[in-house]
Design an enzyme around this catalytic site. Structure first.
Site, PDB file in Angstrom:
ATOM      1  N   SER A  10     -46.855  -6.075  40.768  1.00 19.68           N
ATOM      2  CA  SER A  10     -46.973  -6.187  42.222  1.00 19.68           C
ATOM      3  C   SER A  10     -46.992  -7.657  42.609  1.00 19.68           C
ATOM      4  O   SER A  10     -47.981  -8.363  42.387  1.00 19.68           O
ATOM      5  CB  SER A  10     -48.271  -5.501  42.656  1.00 19.68           C
ATOM      6  N   ASP A  37     -44.510  -5.473  48.169  1.00 17.79           N
ATOM      7  CA  ASP A  37     -45.215  -4.769  49.238  1.00 17.79           C
ATOM      8  C   ASP A  37     -44.910  -5.395  50.584  1.00 17.79           C
ATOM      9  O   ASP A  37     -45.169  -6.579  50.800  1.00 17.79           O
ATOM     10  CB  ASP A  37     -46.723  -4.826  48.984  1.00 17.79           C
ATOM     11  N   HIS A  68     -41.594  -1.542  48.565  1.00 21.33           N
ATOM     12  CA  HIS A  68     -42.535  -0.544  49.092  1.00 21.33           C
ATOM     13  C   HIS A  68     -42.778  -0.885  50.557  1.00 21.33           C
ATOM     14  O   HIS A  68     -43.496  -1.833  50.876  1.00 21.33           O
ATOM     15  CB  HIS A  68     -43.832  -0.612  48.267  1.00 21.33           C
ATOM     16  N   MET A  70     -44.437  -0.407  53.726  1.00 20.82           N
ATOM     17  CA  MET A  70     -45.606   0.170  54.417  1.00 20.82           C
ATOM     18  C   MET A  70     -45.519  -0.254  55.878  1.00 20.82           C
ATOM     19  O   MET A  70     -46.261  -1.111  56.355  1.00 20.82           O
ATOM     20  CB  MET A  70     -46.900  -0.345  53.758  1.00 20.82           C
ATOM     21  N   MET A 139     -49.581   7.049  46.204  1.00 22.46           N
ATOM     22  CA  MET A 139     -50.609   6.011  46.399  1.00 22.46           C
ATOM     23  C   MET A 139     -51.919   6.532  45.819  1.00 22.46           C
ATOM     24  O   MET A 139     -52.374   7.622  46.179  1.00 22.46           O
ATOM     25  CB  MET A 139     -50.814   5.711  47.889  1.00 22.46           C
ATOM     26  N   GLY A 144     -52.794  -1.135  51.649  1.00 23.79           N
ATOM     27  CA  GLY A 144     -53.190  -2.246  52.513  1.00 23.79           C
ATOM     28  C   GLY A 144     -53.735  -3.429  51.730  1.00 23.79           C
ATOM     29  O   GLY A 144     -53.500  -4.565  52.095  1.00 23.79           O
ATOM     30  N   GLY A 147     -57.051  -4.637  44.767  1.00 23.93           N
ATOM     31  CA  GLY A 147     -58.448  -4.686  44.332  1.00 23.93           C
ATOM     32  C   GLY A 147     -59.325  -3.535  44.782  1.00 23.93           C
ATOM     33  O   GLY A 147     -60.553  -3.663  44.786  1.00 23.93           O
ATOM     34  N   ASP A 178     -49.389   3.742  42.402  1.00 26.70           N
ATOM     35  CA  ASP A 178     -49.664   2.417  42.980  1.00 26.70           C
ATOM     36  C   ASP A 178     -51.092   2.355  43.497  1.00 26.70           C
ATOM     37  O   ASP A 178     -51.468   3.110  44.400  1.00 26.70           O
ATOM     38  CB  ASP A 178     -48.662   2.176  44.131  1.00 26.70           C
ATOM     39  N   GLY A 179     -51.864   1.433  42.922  1.00 26.07           N
ATOM     40  CA  GLY A 179     -53.249   1.227  43.364  1.00 26.07           C
ATOM     41  C   GLY A 179     -54.240   1.445  42.238  1.00 26.07           C
ATOM     42  O   GLY A 179     -54.336   2.547  41.712  1.00 26.07           O
ATOM     43  N   GLY A 200     -51.081  -4.506  39.437  1.00 28.21           N
ATOM     44  CA  GLY A 200     -51.655  -5.525  40.318  1.00 28.21           C
ATOM     45  C   GLY A 200     -52.822  -6.220  39.669  1.00 28.21           C
ATOM     46  O   GLY A 200     -52.786  -6.532  38.469  1.00 28.21           O
TER      47      GLY A 200
HETATM   48  C1  DX5 Z   1     -50.266  -1.898  47.719  1.00 22.29           C
HETATM   49  C2  DX5 Z   1     -50.228  -2.704  46.441  1.00 22.29           C
HETATM   50  C3  DX5 Z   1     -51.559  -2.676  45.801  1.00 22.29           C
HETATM   51  C4  DX5 Z   1     -51.820  -3.627  44.714  1.00 22.29           C
HETATM   52  C5  DX5 Z   1     -52.081  -2.961  43.437  1.00 22.29           C
HETATM   53  O1  DX5 Z   1     -49.261  -1.030  47.862  1.00 22.29           O
HETATM   54  O2  DX5 Z   1     -49.148  -2.405  45.595  1.00 22.29           O
HETATM   55  O3  DX5 Z   1     -51.871  -1.374  45.497  1.00 22.29           O
HETATM   56  O4  DX5 Z   1     -50.932  -4.629  44.582  1.00 22.29           O
HETATM   57  O5  DX5 Z   1     -52.927  -3.717  42.672  1.00 22.29           O
HETATM   58  P1  DX5 Z   1     -54.464  -3.420  42.339  1.00 22.29           P
HETATM   59  O6  DX5 Z   1     -54.475  -3.309  40.857  1.00 22.29           O
HETATM   60  O7  DX5 Z   1     -55.169  -4.630  42.833  1.00 22.29           O
HETATM   61  O8  DX5 Z   1     -54.890  -2.168  43.029  1.00 22.29           O
HETATM   62 ZN    ZN Z   2     -47.197  -1.065  46.764  1.00 23.68          ZN
END
Ligand code: DX5
Ligand code: ZN
Length: 223
Positions: A10, A37, A68, A70, A139, A144, A147, A178-179, A200
């Site tokens: 990410s 993102d 992605h 959003m 998701m 948004g 972390g 993702d997340g 991420g």
């Molecule tokens: C949002 C992003 C986040 C992020 C993932 O769509 O894609 O979900 O970068 O990383 P962490 O590991 O911080 O949730």
């Molecule tokens: Zn994402």
């Protein structure tokens, strides 16, 4: 059908001040996609990366993009971005008035079209669009921010989605998560049937080790 397990770091979690070097590291690690993102401050309460960032990344590396989006009302907006054959683009079902139209516009440019689902969105929204998608982005936190903590019921959602796709003859449709894709969660997500993992702050950009070390650890977790 067993789909190849792939990692999409990410980029919002990367060090922007050394992004060029970072992209070289990701290339040398054989990374499959770059997760970008795009947040519009309306669909999600944040702003992140945008059209010019995508253009620069596109020009700097041949690693395929995983955009992605959003963003609210995405119809027509994929045209603002530089992507093409081999790239992935996901739009949120919650944000679209005419989902099939926007998915078709992505496929018309040679890219793979994905539908993204927020954690609270049921799988039933996919019923009428399965022929129109190449992948589903599940998701595992509310979008948004980096972390955040995994919403645990999303693991079972991935499991049910994999079963539903296989039963209906869509075994080729990929599942991206993702997340909070930490090393431990990635293993659970992989066992549940996901095959694309967004890395991420919980994995690829975990501050305890280098990007290379983190990627190697994530590869082991998802196999
Ligand atoms: C949002 C992003 C986040 C992020 C993932 O769509 O894609 O979900 O970068 O990383 P962490 O590991 O911080 O949730
Ligand atoms: Zn994402």
């Amino acid at each position: 059908m067993s789909l190849q397990k792939k990692i999409a770091p990410s980029l919002m979690c990367a060090d922007f001040l050394r992004l060029g070097e970072e992209l070289k590291v990701l290339e040398s690690c054989g990374i499959e996609y770059l997760h970008v993102d795009v947040m519009d401050g309306v669909f999600v309460p944040n702003y992140t990366l945008g059209t010019d960032f995508v253009k620069k990344v596109r020009a700097a590396t041949s690693i395929p993009l995983d955009l992605h989006l959003m963003i609210s009302d995405p119809e027509g907006k994929p045209d603002w971005f530089d992507f093409g054959e081999g790239d992935y683009v996901s739009v949120h079902v919650e944000a679209c008035r005419h989902l099939q139209r926007v998915l078709a516009s992505i496929r018309a440019r040679g890219a793979k079209a994905m539908v993204a689902l927020n954690p609270a969105t049921p799988l039933s929204v996919l019923d009428e669009v399965l022929p129109d998608v190449d992948g589903v982005l599940v998701m595992t936190v509310n979008p948004g921010f980096a972390g955040q903590k995994l919403i645990p019921q999303t693991l079972d959602k991935i499991r049910r989605l994999r079963a539903l796709l296989d039963q209906r003859g869509y075994g080729h449709v990929e599942i991206e998560c993702d997340g909070n894709v930490s090393f431990d969660n990635a293993r659970l997500m992989s066992d549940a049937g996901a095959n694309i993992f967004v890395g991420g702050t919980s994995s690829v950009y975990h501050r305890d080790a280098s990007t290379e070390e983190n990627i190697n650890k994530l590869r082991i977790a998802i196999q």
